[in-house]
Scaffold this motif. Structure first.
Motif, mmCIF file in Angstrom:
data_model
loop_
_atom_site.group_PDB
_atom_site.id
_atom_site.type_symbol
_atom_site.label_atom_id
_atom_site.label_comp_id
_atom_site.label_asym_id
_atom_site.label_seq_id
_atom_site.Cartn_x
_atom_site.Cartn_y
_atom_site.Cartn_z
ATOM 1 N N LYS A 1 -5.450 -57.335 57.939
ATOM 2 C CA LYS A 1 -6.882 -57.521 58.213
ATOM 3 C C LYS A 1 -7.394 -58.707 57.409
ATOM 4 C CE LYS A 1 -11.175 -55.251 59.160
ATOM 5 N NZ LYS A 1 -11.885 -53.979 59.376
ATOM 6 N N THR A 2 -7.484 -59.835 58.054
ATOM 7 C CA THR A 2 -7.943 -61.070 57.431
ATOM 8 C C THR A 2 -9.414 -61.286 57.757
ATOM 9 O OG1 THR A 2 -7.106 -62.220 59.380
ATOM 10 C CG2 THR A 2 -5.706 -62.232 57.418
ATOM 11 N N SER A 3 -10.123 -61.941 56.838
ATOM 12 C CA SER A 3 -11.543 -62.218 57.090
ATOM 13 C C SER A 3 -12.029 -63.319 56.165
ATOM 14 C CB SER A 3 -12.391 -60.959 56.885
ATOM 15 O OG SER A 3 -12.280 -60.485 55.562
ATOM 16 N N LEU A 4 -13.075 -63.992 56.611
ATOM 17 C CA LEU A 4 -13.768 -65.015 55.826
ATOM 18 C C LEU A 4 -15.255 -64.728 55.932
ATOM 19 C CD1 LEU A 4 -14.237 -67.741 54.385
ATOM 20 C CD2 LEU A 4 -13.856 -68.884 56.580
ATOM 21 N N SER A 5 -15.875 -64.388 54.794
ATOM 22 C CA SER A 5 -17.315 -64.095 54.801
ATOM 23 C C SER A 5 -18.010 -65.017 53.804
ATOM 24 C CB SER A 5 -17.585 -62.623 54.461
ATOM 25 O OG SER A 5 -16.863 -62.212 53.316
ATOM 26 N N PRO A 6 -18.456 -66.186 54.262
ATOM 27 C CA PRO A 6 -19.076 -67.165 53.363
ATOM 28 C C PRO A 6 -20.370 -66.645 52.753
ATOM 29 C CG PRO A 6 -18.525 -68.135 55.497
ATOM 30 C CD PRO A 6 -18.407 -66.652 55.644
ATOM 31 N N GLY A 7 -20.710 -67.192 51.592
ATOM 32 C CA GLY A 7 -21.929 -66.793 50.911
ATOM 33 C C GLY A 7 -23.169 -67.492 51.402
ATOM 34 N N GLN B 1 -25.490 -66.476 45.816
ATOM 35 C CA GLN B 1 -25.277 -67.840 46.289
ATOM 36 C C GLN B 1 -26.579 -68.423 46.836
ATOM 37 O OE1 GLN B 1 -21.655 -68.395 48.392
ATOM 38 N NE2 GLN B 1 -22.172 -70.418 49.141
ATOM 39 N N VAL B 2 -27.353 -67.620 47.543
ATOM 40 C CA VAL B 2 -28.667 -68.072 48.012
ATOM 41 C C VAL B 2 -29.568 -68.385 46.812
ATOM 42 C CG1 VAL B 2 -30.744 -67.386 49.279
ATOM 43 C CG2 VAL B 2 -28.480 -66.819 50.188
#
Length: 903
Positions: free
Chosen positions: A481-487, A204-205
């Motif tokens: 186990k929920t999570s959000l790890s944006p790029g 993504q970077v």
């Protein structure tokens, strides 16, 4: 190196195609490009766009040394040469790495400097010639999420937790030594840029910041292109930048100035037509494309997308499709540059003169090897799983499909659970409340991976779905186990600005870090009561993630079923708490008022999503995030690293260690020797992935690697992951074939073990290999189809090499892994068509002698003799003369050291 730099400088002077050079603008003659139209060759006009990129590179770099005029002719003659296994060199504009593969690359460079000095050469010749960017994104784990965080009120709608900060702090504490080493590398080596941890996901970077479309170097403009040490490097193809994944060993050679030696590929045209339904996401499209192209068969080929449907896809949609190229088996998945590409560059602040690319690509009359078609109107909402990304399932069939898999024979679509156990329910306590787990219960729900977090439409879609769900009174069970790890930070920016972040947080999808995280197995621990319930009931628990891979044992050891899904569907299954649900017929949940809420009640339409996207995804966001990306991490900025040109190895380190690959290396070549009386270390089946061969996840407490680390004074909480220890060969050799889901035919079960054939003992794979090595016995690995599929992983070749594996005999190989084996001097052998281990009656308990004749030629057949008296032939998969050269040197790095040590 000085020698290679001189050659590069002289290439322009000696280039037989110098007459093609012309200025982009007559008023500025210093800004030049190679105008391929001036070739005046009708074959050029008929080349696929992706092949034109290879042609331009060959023309520009032609020096009759590394790249020859005959190579240019071979590419121009692609219509005939595409099926003739013709080898050509390719010099990409740049190289991209992530830290799991970047650390071993820098370790190799440091060790190569030592080796060159020992051979009397100049160690500073080991220096990148080709520009390289290394993004630190693989180290952070989901150690903290809503279940383990502290909360504080911020004055906004909801409370904020400290999960992100805690995960980032722990990442730095665990990996400080690795990070110091990488910072040393950025100082010691020229042309190497490090993007610090906390910045985002490498691809993504690359898409939002590093990619140029047009590359400018020393007054020349040419198409941006790259290779990367991660198989999903192909994501950049969605922008019209040709790129693909290569082995880490091969990438190191490219960085040192060597061209990639590749076989000219066929190019399959993929025509997109029709209009997708308003409820369809780009994830649904890519999972459909993945299954379709797996059926078509595109392994080792380029895919080039065209047709009226392409114009309806944003760059983010195209990048999603290109990202999963490894899952459908192609080398590259190319979307030629068009107006949408140029608009995206303007949006992300990379606007520039693109005429040299548009001139080259603006010739629509091209030939293709084959054309297949997809009507976007036929795409339906879908997931993929439970064990492979190509196994697509319409959402409407998920419940039935899971229940079928539950009872089916163990395999890619089966768990072989006895019928009487299908309704097993295990009650457990969590935070003072009682809950129940069943087969199919969701215990991990992760919005993760560059595949989807790079796409504003699906991320905003998830946010809007969360908003509607909260407004309907829905929630997610707290043990999931929920999570959000944006790029990238851009994602957080537009989720906050659009007002949906609070609703995601309310459902447990808070930002836990900027990196790959759950997608690569850095999912962190599950709550202990959940693990105990899964173990007690021997449950097939489920993970749902917006990633690109779901191989067994990759996501988490306790989730045997793992499904790839769009971010909105990840939230939907988290709310439902199970994958055993038919969303069309059953409510997703019943709210506190007793009202049945269906998925269709909260699902946002494409028009809703696009309206929010137009308002909130704006150029200033990209500019604000990326203009400070290399300086924003204060802990990175304050990190002190040595400045010596030669690295001072610390013998106490368990992270960074000088590898033994070059021990005893001399300038004199030794002739290749036949392999005599080898034992089989492992007898494996189909689709053995690089995760099986060299896992990246947590180090099990009962493993050989754990015993080694314990002997060095470490406690289990300090083990970290295999991926983080790829700079230490002592750990990585012990981690080879250490995946608990490895199925070894010798044992007829899943286990990271094998049988030591001379004694009949069952041992960990490393311990067995160590015994064979002590006895001076060579080793082979037997395998089925698609050996080495999955992530680009150099340790999947380095590890077997260190275990004493001299050759692998398989029915077929994944492209990058075969290249990595070649790069380490391990011989990839392939059964002849129609032959398999079963058809030849091989048990793996025989002893094998592989005859290596002289002279060797690409793809030649050789004899294999068994101690039973049986003899059969196999193909030696050295596909090019260059690969044979590497083999004669004992591997590509040995070759480079000898080259750099020459006076």
């Amino acid at each position: 190196s000085l020698t290679l730099n001189l050659r590069l400088m002289s290439a322009t002077v000696n280039n037989p195609f110098q007459h093609l050079v012309e200025p982009l603008d007559p008023k500025d003659p210093q800004q030049q490009f190679y105008n391929l139209a001036k070739l005046g060759d009708p074959r050029y006009d008929r080349l696929p766009f992706s092949i034109r990129v290879l042609l331009e590179s060959a023309v520009r770099n032609c020096d009759e040394f590394l790249v020859k005029r005959s190579d240019v002719e071979s590419i121009l003659n692609w219509k005939q040469t595409q099926t003739q296994t013709v080898e050509v060199p390719f010099r990409p504009a740049r190289v991209i790495l992530q830290d799991f593969t970047g650390v071993p690359a820098v370790v190799d460079f440091a060790a190569m400097r030592d080796a060159v000095m020992k051979l009397g050469g100049d160690p500073e010749k080991i220096n990148p010639v080709c520009p390289a960017d290394l993004v630190i994104d693989h180290s952070i784990q989901v150690d903290f999420n809503r279940n383990s965080a502290q909360f504080k009120h911020t004055g906004s709608f909801f409370f904020r937790s400290d999960s992100l900060q805690k995960n980032q702090d722990l990442e730095f504490d665990r990996n400080k030594e690795r990070f110091q080493f990488l910072k040393w590398g950025s100082k010691a080596f020229r042309n190497m840029r490090i993007i610090p941890p906390g910045s985002g996901i490498v691809h993504q970077v690359n898409l939002e910041y590093l990619a140029r479309v047009v590359f400018k170097y020393e007054g020349y403009f040419y198409p941006d292109s790259l290779v990367g040490t991660d198989s999903h490097t192909t994501m950049i193809d969605g922008l019209g930048v040709l790129g693909w994944g290569v082995g880490g060993i091969e990438a190191e050679a490219v960085m040192l100035g060597q061209p990639i030696s590749m076989v000219l590929p066929e190019v399959v045209g993929y025509k997109l037509c029709g209009t997708p339904d308003k409820l369809i996401t780009s994830t649904d499209i890519v999972l459909t494309v993945t299954k379709h192209l797996r059926q078509v068969g595109v392994v080792g080929k380029f895919v080039e997308f065209f047709g009226p449907g392409v114009a309806q896809l944003s760059i983010a949609d195209r990048a999603t499709i290109a990202n999963m190229c490894p899952e459908y088996g192609a080398t590259a998945a190319f979307f030629p540059v068009d107006d949408v590409s140029i608009q995206y560059l303007e949006q992300t602040g990379e606007s520039q003169d693109n005429r040299c690319v548009t001139e080259m690509l603006n010739k629509p009359h091209r030939s293709l090897s084959k054309v297949v078609e997809l009507d976007l109107n036929t795409v339906v909402p879908c997931c993929s799983g439970p064990k492979r990304p190509q196994d697509r399932i319409p959402v409407s069939d998920m419940k039935e499909d899971f229940e079928t898999c539950l009872g089916a024979k163990v395999g890619f679509k089966g768990f072989q659970v006895a019928p009487e156990r299908h309704s097993t329910a295990v009650p457990f306590q969590f935070n003072g409340q009682e809950y129940t787990l069943n087969h199919g219960s969701v215990v991990i729900a992760a919005i993760t991976s560059c595949t989807n977090t790079s796409n504003p439409s699906v991320m905003l879609g998830a946010g809007l779905l969360a908003k509607k769900a909260v407004e309907c009174g829905l929630s997610v069970k707290p043990y999931i186990k929920t999570s959000l790890s944006p790029g990238s930070g851009v994602v957080t920016y537009y989720l906050k600005e659009s007002g949906v972040m609070d609703y995601l947080f309310k459902l447990g999808f808070e930002v836990v870090g900027y990196g790959c995280m759950t997608c690569i197995g850095n999912s962190g621990p599950l709550p202990e009561p959940v693990v105990e319930a899964i173990t007690q009931g021997d449950l097939v628990a489920a993970g749902v993630l917006s990633g690109n891979r779901n191989f067994e044992g990759r996501v988490h050891p306790n989730t045997r079923a793992n499904y790839l899904a769009s971010p909105p569907l990840v939230i939907a299954y988290a709310i439902a708490g199970t994958v055993r649900i038919d969303f069309e017929k059953e409510p997703i949940a019943i709210n506190s008022e007793g009202k049945e809420i269906f998925l269709r009640d909260i699902w946002p339409t494409r028009e809703e999503i696009q309206a929010v996207e137009r308002t909130y995804v704006i150029p200033s966001m990209f500019k604000e995030v990326y203009e400070k990306i290399e300086k924003v991490n204060e802990r990175w900025n304050s990190l002190v690293a040595p400045s010596d040109k030669l690295y001072t190895w610390d013998p106490k380190s368990t992270y960074i260690k000088s590898p033994p690959f070059f021990d005893g290396l001399t300038m004199k070549l030794q002739p290749p020797k036949s392999i005599h009386d080898a034992y089989v270390l492992l007898n494996l089946g189909d689709s053995v992935t690089t995760d099986h061969i060299s896992p990246a996840g947590n180090i099990a407490r009962n493993s050989s690697a754990a015993r080694h680390l314990t002997s060095r004074g470490l406690t289990p909480r300090d083990y970290n992951s295999y991926g983080s220890r790829r700079g230490n060969d002592a750990v990585m050799a012990r981690g080879t074939f250490a995946n608990i889901r490895l199925f070894n035919k010798f044992l007829n079960k899943q286990a990271p073990q094998t049988i030591h054939l001379p004694t009949g003992e069952t041992l960990d794979v490393f311990d067995a290999a160590e015994r064979y090595q002590q006895a001076g016995v060579p080793l082979l690995v037997l395998a089925g189809k698609e050996y080495g599929s999955g992530s680009s992983r150099d340790w999947a070749a380095k590890g077997p090499f260190l275990l004493g594996v001299k050759a692998v005999l398989a029915e077929s190989y994944e492209r990058i892994h075969r290249s990595n084996l070649v790069g380490m001097g391990v011989i990839p052998l392939e059964y002849l068509p129609g032959n398999t281990a079963d058809s030849l009656g091989l048990t793996g308990r025989e002893r094998y002698t592989v005859i290596i004749p002289e002279p060797l030629t690409p793809r030649m057949t050789v004899d294999v003799k068994l101690d039973t008296g049986k003899t059969f032939q196999v193909r030696m998969r050295f596909d090019t003369d260059v690969e044979l050269t590497y083999f004669h040197h004992g591997g590509i790095l040995n070759y480079m050291i000898r080259k750099m040590s020459e006076n």
